[in-house]
Scaffold this motif. Structure first.
Motif, mmCIF file in Angstrom:
data_model
loop_
_atom_site.group_PDB
_atom_site.id
_atom_site.type_symbol
_atom_site.label_atom_id
_atom_site.label_comp_id
_atom_site.label_asym_id
_atom_site.label_seq_id
_atom_site.Cartn_x
_atom_site.Cartn_y
_atom_site.Cartn_z
ATOM 1 N N THR A 223 0.930 -1.564 0.089
ATOM 2 C CA THR A 223 0.195 0.181 -0.001
ATOM 3 C C THR A 223 1.130 0.988 0.102
ATOM 4 O OG1 THR A 223 -0.884 -0.100 2.196
ATOM 5 C CG2 THR A 223 -2.140 -1.165 1.021
ATOM 6 N N GLY A 224 1.658 1.430 -0.295
ATOM 7 C CA GLY A 224 3.085 2.306 -0.897
ATOM 8 C C GLY A 224 2.769 3.185 -1.913
ATOM 9 N N SER A 225 3.566 4.169 -2.196
ATOM 10 C CA SER A 225 3.404 5.365 -3.504
ATOM 11 C C SER A 225 2.168 4.516 -4.507
ATOM 12 C CB SER A 225 4.219 5.637 -3.081
ATOM 13 O OG SER A 225 5.838 5.357 -3.942
ATOM 14 N N ASP A 226 2.953 3.293 -4.649
ATOM 15 C CA ASP A 226 2.247 2.677 -6.448
ATOM 16 C C ASP A 226 0.946 1.305 -6.163
ATOM 17 O OD1 ASP A 226 3.667 1.040 -5.064
ATOM 18 O OD2 ASP A 226 5.146 -0.495 -5.977
ATOM 19 N N ALA A 227 0.989 1.753 -5.053
ATOM 20 C CA ALA A 227 -0.353 1.304 -4.924
ATOM 21 C C ALA A 227 -1.962 1.644 -6.104
ATOM 22 C CB ALA A 227 -0.869 0.910 -3.387
ATOM 23 N N LEU A 228 -2.572 1.036 -6.096
ATOM 24 C CA LEU A 228 -3.703 1.730 -7.242
ATOM 25 C C LEU A 228 -4.489 2.095 -6.292
ATOM 26 C CD1 LEU A 228 -3.649 -1.193 -10.222
ATOM 27 C CD2 LEU A 228 -2.759 1.093 -9.825
ATOM 28 N N GLN A 229 -5.036 3.391 -6.850
ATOM 29 C CA GLN A 229 -5.876 4.269 -5.837
ATOM 30 C C GLN A 229 -7.013 4.266 -6.585
ATOM 31 O OE1 GLN A 229 -4.840 6.966 -4.094
ATOM 32 N NE2 GLN A 229 -2.790 6.675 -3.800
ATOM 33 N N VAL A 230 -8.703 3.490 -6.276
ATOM 34 C CA VAL A 230 -9.376 3.140 -7.721
ATOM 35 C C VAL A 230 -10.449 4.651 -6.732
ATOM 36 C CG1 VAL A 230 -11.487 2.556 -9.415
ATOM 37 C CG2 VAL A 230 -9.520 1.488 -8.421
ATOM 38 N N VAL A 231 -11.193 6.038 -7.607
ATOM 39 C CA VAL A 231 -11.758 6.405 -7.002
ATOM 40 C C VAL A 231 -13.432 5.617 -7.247
ATOM 41 C CG1 VAL A 231 -12.801 9.064 -6.155
ATOM 42 C CG2 VAL A 231 -10.178 8.492 -7.034
ATOM 43 N N VAL A 232 -14.769 6.412 -5.800
ATOM 44 C CA VAL A 232 -15.729 5.549 -6.939
ATOM 45 C C VAL A 232 -16.742 6.396 -6.250
ATOM 46 C CG1 VAL A 232 -17.638 3.965 -6.040
ATOM 47 C CG2 VAL A 232 -15.307 2.968 -6.577
ATOM 48 N N HIS A 233 -17.250 7.888 -6.798
ATOM 49 C CA HIS A 233 -18.063 8.928 -6.989
ATOM 50 C C HIS A 233 -19.199 8.326 -7.797
ATOM 51 C CE1 HIS A 233 -18.834 13.382 -5.847
ATOM 52 N NE2 HIS A 233 -19.095 12.815 -7.030
ATOM 53 N N SER A 234 -20.638 9.222 -6.213
ATOM 54 C CA SER A 234 -21.911 9.036 -6.900
ATOM 55 C C SER A 234 -22.480 10.856 -6.417
ATOM 56 C CB SER A 234 -22.747 8.090 -6.655
ATOM 57 O OG SER A 234 -23.706 8.109 -6.956
ATOM 58 N N GLU A 235 -23.069 11.248 -7.937
ATOM 59 C CA GLU A 235 -23.895 12.420 -6.537
ATOM 60 C C GLU A 235 -24.992 12.662 -5.687
ATOM 61 O OE1 GLU A 235 -22.406 15.781 -7.386
ATOM 62 O OE2 GLU A 235 -20.798 15.436 -8.077
ATOM 63 N N THR A 236 -25.602 10.877 -6.419
ATOM 64 C CA THR A 236 -26.680 10.635 -5.837
ATOM 65 C C THR A 236 -26.985 9.210 -4.885
ATOM 66 O OG1 THR A 236 -27.146 9.266 -8.252
ATOM 67 C CG2 THR A 236 -27.946 11.167 -7.930
ATOM 68 N N HIS A 237 -26.218 8.973 -5.022
ATOM 69 C CA HIS A 237 -25.568 7.571 -4.117
ATOM 70 C C HIS A 237 -25.011 7.400 -2.580
ATOM 71 C CE1 HIS A 237 -28.833 5.821 -7.059
ATOM 72 N NE2 HIS A 237 -27.724 5.688 -7.734
ATOM 73 N N THR A 238 -25.212 6.968 -1.514
ATOM 74 C CA THR A 238 -24.172 7.268 -1.076
ATOM 75 C C THR A 238 -23.105 5.477 -0.659
ATOM 76 O OG1 THR A 238 -24.951 6.921 0.771
ATOM 77 C CG2 THR A 238 -24.831 8.967 0.399
ATOM 78 N N VAL A 239 -22.329 5.630 0.240
ATOM 79 C CA VAL A 239 -21.763 4.114 -0.170
ATOM 80 C C VAL A 239 -22.485 3.293 1.011
ATOM 81 C CG1 VAL A 239 -19.225 4.894 0.146
ATOM 82 C CG2 VAL A 239 -20.819 5.290 2.539
ATOM 83 N N ASP A 240 -23.796 3.495 1.221
ATOM 84 C CA ASP A 240 -24.666 2.254 1.967
ATOM 85 C C ASP A 240 -25.524 2.380 0.944
ATOM 86 O OD1 ASP A 240 -23.013 2.688 4.397
ATOM 87 O OD2 ASP A 240 -24.203 4.081 5.339
ATOM 88 N N ASP A 241 -25.711 2.901 -0.302
ATOM 89 C CA ASP A 241 -26.466 2.744 -1.191
ATOM 90 C C ASP A 241 -26.326 1.020 -1.700
ATOM 91 O OD1 ASP A 241 -28.359 4.726 -0.601
ATOM 92 O OD2 ASP A 241 -27.403 6.282 -2.019
ATOM 93 N N PRO A 242 -27.443 0.643 -2.564
ATOM 94 C CA PRO A 242 -26.643 -1.073 -2.553
ATOM 95 C C PRO A 242 -25.959 -0.904 -4.581
ATOM 96 C CG PRO A 242 -29.168 -0.878 -2.828
ATOM 97 C CD PRO A 242 -28.715 1.074 -2.246
ATOM 98 N N GLU A 243 -26.480 1.064 -4.823
ATOM 99 C CA GLU A 243 -25.991 1.046 -6.075
ATOM 100 C C GLU A 243 -24.303 1.286 -5.673
ATOM 101 O OE1 GLU A 243 -29.656 2.410 -7.120
ATOM 102 O OE2 GLU A 243 -28.295 2.814 -5.126
ATOM 103 N N MET A 244 -23.391 1.559 -4.762
ATOM 104 C CA MET A 244 -22.138 2.565 -4.459
ATOM 105 C C MET A 244 -22.013 0.794 -4.078
ATOM 106 S SD MET A 244 -20.419 5.340 -4.674
ATOM 107 C CE MET A 244 -19.805 6.124 -3.386
ATOM 108 N N VAL A 245 -22.369 0.297 -2.817
ATOM 109 C CA VAL A 245 -22.338 -1.450 -2.345
ATOM 110 C C VAL A 245 -21.668 -1.619 -3.764
ATOM 111 C CG1 VAL A 245 -22.707 -3.250 -2.058
ATOM 112 C CG2 VAL A 245 -23.151 -1.172 -0.820
ATOM 113 N N ALA A 246 -22.727 -2.431 -5.329
ATOM 114 C CA ALA A 246 -22.479 -3.002 -6.177
ATOM 115 C C ALA A 246 -21.590 -2.390 -6.956
ATOM 116 C CB ALA A 246 -23.286 -2.756 -6.795
ATOM 117 N N ALA A 247 -20.431 -1.108 -6.966
ATOM 118 C CA ALA A 247 -19.079 -1.095 -7.407
ATOM 119 C C ALA A 247 -18.166 -0.283 -6.750
ATOM 120 C CB ALA A 247 -19.849 0.991 -7.485
ATOM 121 N N ILE A 248 -18.438 -0.317 -5.492
ATOM 122 C CA ILE A 248 -17.591 -1.165 -4.639
ATOM 123 C C ILE A 248 -17.269 -1.842 -5.053
ATOM 124 C CG2 ILE A 248 -16.230 -1.042 -2.123
ATOM 125 C CD1 ILE A 248 -18.051 2.058 -1.958
#
Length: 728
Positions: free
Chosen positions: A79-104
C-alpha cells in the motif's frame, strides 16, 4: 599528420576518416546488406517499443521516500505510493446505497483478479470515505514493481470503466448504474500521462516529417539528396528502437527514452547528413570521381560529424550521474539513437553516395544547378562581421545576456496533475477526491517507524504544522510480531501536493519525528527526486562544460578557440532557459500556445535540457570551427579563414537550424505540457544559437582574436594528437 595542402585531390586516403570513406565506397553491397540485416534484426523488436519500455522510474534511488515504498511492499501489503487507488463517486448515491455497494464490489473483484495486486483495502470511514459518503477510495496493493504497476493501471482502466457502466468486462448493458469510477494515484497518473505523451509525440512526428522534407528539398535543391538523410535517420531510429527493447529485457528503460530519441535523432541525423551531402556535391563539381569525392568528404566534413556526435554523446553521458532511473534511461535512449544515426551517417551514407555519384543531384530544382558550396550571401555576411566585429559582438552578447537574466528567478518542481488532459480519468478522480475530502488527500504522506515509536509518531505528526489529519498506526501484515516490527502512519497535508509549502511539511516531519521514522508517499518521492536533481545539476553542468572544452581542445588544438566555443554555447543555453522561465513559469504566451502554466518548470528540465541544448549548441560550434580551421590550415590567414568559414558553413548551419526548429516546434502542438516544454525550449535554443551565436557572436570573436585564437603552446601541441580538417 603532414599533408601537401596544395596538392589536387587524389584517391589516397591520408587519414582514418578518409580510409573509412574509401572502404565504404568500395563495399557498397556489403555495407547495404549489413545495414539491412541490422535494421531487420532490431526492427523486429521495434514495434513493441512503447509497450515494452517502463512507465515509472521517477524517483531518487536510495532516498528516504523510496525506502518507505519498499517497506510498504514488504510489510504492508504493497500500500505504498505505487498502489492503485480507485475513486468511486456518485452525486446521488452514498456508500450504503446498493448502487455504490455494487460498484465497490465490482472494483474489488477487478483488482483482486489481477496477480499484480497484492490485496484490496476496502474504503474506511474517516480516511478513504468522504464525510458525506458520496465518495470512496478502494486501494489495490502493489504486488509488482512500480513499472509493472503503471502498466497494470493502464490494463485495468477498461475493466473498471465497465464496472462504472454497470457491466462486467465480458458483458454489456444499455444503462449505467449512476456511479463514476476513476483510477487515480501515482501509478494511474504515469499511465495516463505516458499515454497522452505518446499520442502527442506521434502527432508531432507526423507534422514534423513533411515540414522537414520541405525544408530539406529547399536546402538541397534535389529530391534524391533531400531523401537520403530521411532514409538514414529512419534506419537509425528503427535500429535504436529495437535496441532499446532488447536493453529493456536487462534493465527497465523509461518509455520517455524513445520519445526523446525520436525527436533528437531526426534533428541530428538530418544535420549530419546535410553536412556530408553538401560537401560531397561540392567535391563532385571539381570533376573528381565519386570515390574521390567520398574520400574528400569524409576527410573533412566526416571528421566534423564524428566530433559533433562525440560531443553530443559526452554531454548526455553526464546525465547518467543523476540517481533517477527515468532520467538516466532517457539519456541512454537518446545516446543509442545518436550512435545508430552517427554510424549510419559515417558508413551507409558514404557507401550510397559513392554508388550514386552525380545521380545524387537527380530531381534537382532549377536553382540547385547554380548552387555552390561557397555561399556568396554568407560570404558577404562574413565580410560585414569582419568590418564591424565590435558592435555585432556587443549586440549579440547583450541580447543573450538580457534573455539569460530571468534564469535567476527560475523555479522548478515535479509535474503537477495539470500535465495530463482535463478529461483524463486520473485527473477527474484527483479533482473529485480534493473536492470531497480535502486538497491534501491526493498527496497523503506515509510514515514508517518502529512499533515502539508508534504513539510518538502519531502524536508528533498530528501536532505538525501543515498536517490536517493523521491515521492510527497500522501494524505490519508480515515480518513482525505484536508490539514489534514496523508500523505505518498516514498523514494528510492541508495543501495540494504541488504546493511549495508541502516541502516544509515534509522537512518538519523528518526533523521532529523519532529517529526510526522515515517519511514517504508520492509527494515525498517527488520532493526527494527534485532535490536530487537540484543537487546534481551543478555536477552535471561542470562535467559537460569540462568534457566539451576538452573535446574541442583535442580536435582544434587551440585552447582559446575551444574556450570560446564552450562559453558561447553556455550563453545560448542560458538564454534558452531565460525564455523558458518567461513562457512556462510566468505564463507569457500561454494562451497562444494553449497551456495552463504551473508556475514552475518541470523539475527534470534543467538537468536534461541543459545537456540537450548544450549538445546542439556544440554541434553548430563544431561545424563552424571545423570549417574555419580547415581554411586556416590551408592558408595560415586567420582573417580569410573566418570569412571563408562563414561562406562555406553558413548556409549549412542555417538550413540545419531550420530543420531542427521545424522538428522541435512541431512539439509545441502537443497537449501535454512536458513535450510542449521540450519542443519550445529546444526550438528557441536552436534559433538563438544559430542566429545570434554561430552567425554573429562566434565569427565576431574569431575576427577580434585573429591568429591568437588558433595559437597553442608547443608543450600542448606535443601532447595532443595531430588532427587536420583539410584534405590534400
Amino acid at each position: 599528420m603532414t599533408t601537401d595542402t596544395h596538392a589536387p585531390p587524389t584517391e589516397q586516403a591520408p587519414g582514418p576518416m578518409a580510409r573509412l570513406g574509401a572502404a565504404m565506397a568500395d563495399r557498397f553491397g556489403l555495407v547495404v546488406v549489413a545495414w539491412i540485416a541490422v535494421v531487420v534484426a532490431l526492427g523486429a523488436a521495434a514495434p513493441s517499443v512503447f509497450t515494452s519500455l517502463a512507465g515509472a522510474g521517477w524517483q531518487a534511488d536510495g532516498s528516504e521516500s523510496v525506502q518507505v515504498r519498499e517497506l510498504a511492499a514488504e510489510h504492508f501489503g504493497g500500500t505504498g505510493s505505487d498502489a492503485l487507488q480507485v475513486v468511486v463517486h456518485s452525486e446521488t448515491h452514498t456508500v450504503d446505497d446498493p448502487e455504490m455497494v455494487a460498484a465497490i464490489a465490482g472494483v474489488t473483484d477487478v483488482l483482486a483478479a489481477d496477480p499484480r495486486i497484492a490485496g484490496v483495502v476496502a474504503p474506511q470511514q474517516g480516511m478513504t470515505i468522504s464525510p458525506d459518503g458520496h465518495t470512496a477510495i478502494v486501494i489495490g496493493g502493489a504486488a509488482a514493481d512500480p513499472n509493472e504497476m503503471v502498466t497494470a493501471a493502464g490494463d485495468l482502466a477498461d475493466p473498471l470503466a465497465a464496472v462504472a457502466a454497470g457491466t462486467s468486462p465480458e458483458a454489456a448493458s444499455p444503462e449505467g448504474i449512476g456511479v463514476e469510477i476513476h483510477p487515480t494515484g501515482a501509478s494511474a497518473l504515469w499511465s495516463d500521462f505516458n499515454a497522452a505523451n505518446h499520442d502527442a509525440m506521434i502527432k508531432a512526428e507526423m507534422v514534423s516529417w513533411p515540414v522537414t522534407l520541405a525544408i530539406m528539398v529547399l536546402a538541397f535543391g534535389s529530391l534524391v539528396a533531400a531523401g537520403l538523410p530521411l532514409l538514414l535517420t529512419m534506419a537509425g531510429l528503427v535500429a535504436s528502437a529495437g535496441a532499446l527493447v532488447l536493453l529493456g529485457e536487462l534493465t527497465p528503460i523509461s518509455v520517455w527514452a524513445m520519445n526523446f530519441a525520436m525527436m533528437f535523432a531526426l534533428a541530428l541525423g538530418i544535420d549530419y547528413a546535410l553536412f556530408l551531402v553538401v560537401r560531397f556535391r561540392d567535391a563532385l563539381r571539381k570533376g573528381v570521381s565519386a570515390r574521390v569525392a567520398v574520400v574528400e568528404t569524409m576527410d573533412t566534413a566526416g571528421k566534423a560529424v564524428l566530433l559533433s556526435g562525440l560531443t553530443v554523446l559526452v554531454s548526455l553521458s553526464a546525465v547518467l550521474l543523476v540517481p533517477a532511473p527515468a532520467v538516466r534511461t532517457m539519456a541512454v535512449g537518446i545516446m543509442l539513437a545518436v550512435l545508430f544515426v552517427l554510424a549510419a551517417t559515417l558508413t551507409l551514407l558514404p557507401a550510397v553516395l559513392g554508388k550514386l555519384g552525380p545521380k545524387v543531384n537527380a530531381g534537382s530544382l532549377p536553382y540547385a544547378k547554380r548552387q555552390q558550396h561557397r555561399s556568396p550571401w554568407f560570404g558577404r555576411w562574413g565580410a560585414v562581421v569582419h568590418r564591424r566585429p565590435w558592435p555585432l559582438a556587443i549586440g549579440a552578447l547583450g541580447v543573450l545576456v538580457l534573455l539569460s537574466i530571468p534564469v535567476f528567478g527560475l523555479k522548478v518542481a515535479m509535474p503537477s496533475i495539470h500535465v495530463v488532459p482535463e478529461d483524463a480519468a486520473v485527473r477527474q478522480g484527483y479533482e473529485i477526491v480534493q473536492e470531497q475530502m480535502g486538497d491534501g488527500v491526493p498527496g497523503t504522506l506515509q510514515i514508517v517507524a518502529d512499533a515502539q515509536d508508534a504513539e510518538g509518531v502519531t502524536r508528533i505528526a498530528a501536532a505538525t504544522e501543515g498536517v490536517a489529519q493523521v491515521s492510527p498506526a497500522i501494524p505490519a501484515t508480515s515480518g513482525g510480531r505484536d508490539g514489534e516490527g514496523p508500523v505505518l502512519v498516514q498523514a494528510v497535508p492541508d495543501v495540494d501536493p504541488s504546493d511549495p509549502a508541502l516541502a516544509d511539511v515534509v522537512d518538519r516531519l523528518r526533523a521532529d519525528l523519532p529517529e526510526s521514522a522515515i517519511v514517504g508517499g508520492a509527494p515525498a518521492e517527488n520532493l526527494d527526486l527534485q532535490r536530487a536533481l537540484n543537487d546534481y545539476l551543478p555536477i552535471v553542468m561542470a562535467v559537460i562544460l569540462v568534457l566539451g572544452f576538452l573535446l574541442l581542445l583535442v580536435a582544434l588544438r587551440a585552447p582559446l578557440v575551444a574556450l570560446m566555443g564552450t562559453v558561447v554555447s553556455l550563453l545560448s543555453t542560458g538564454a534558452a532557459f531565460g525564455v523558458a522561465k518567461l513562457i512556462f513559469q510566468d505564463g507569457h504566451g500561454a494562451g497562444l500556445l494553449g497551456f495552463e502554466p504551473q508556475g514552475f518548470l518541470d523539475g527534470w528540465g534543467p538537468v536534461f535540457f541543459f545537456a540537450m541544448i548544450f549538445a546542439i549548441a556544440m554541434d553548430y560550434t563544431v561545424f563552424l570551427l571545423a570549417t574555419v580551421k580547415e581554411h586556416y590550415e590551408r592558408t595560415g590567414d586567420a582573417t580569410a579563414a573566418q570569412r571563408e568559414g562563414m561562406a562555406h558553413s553558413g548556409r549549412i548551419i542555417f538550413a540545419a537550424a531550420a530543420v531542427m526548429v521545424g522538428v522541435f516546434f512541431s512539439f509545441a502542438l502537443a497537449e501535454p505540457l512536458p513535450p510542449k516544454e521540450m519542443g519550445i525550449i529546444l526550438g528557441v535554443a536552436v534559433l538563438l544559437d544559430a542566429v545570434l551565436v554561430r552567425l554573429v557572436l562566434l565569427p565576431a570573436l574569431l575576427r577580434l582574436t585573429g591568429r591568437a585564437a588558433w595559437w597553442s603552446p608547443s608543450w600542448l601541441r606535443r601532447m595532443l594528437p595531430e588532427i587536420s580538417f583539410s584534405h590534400g
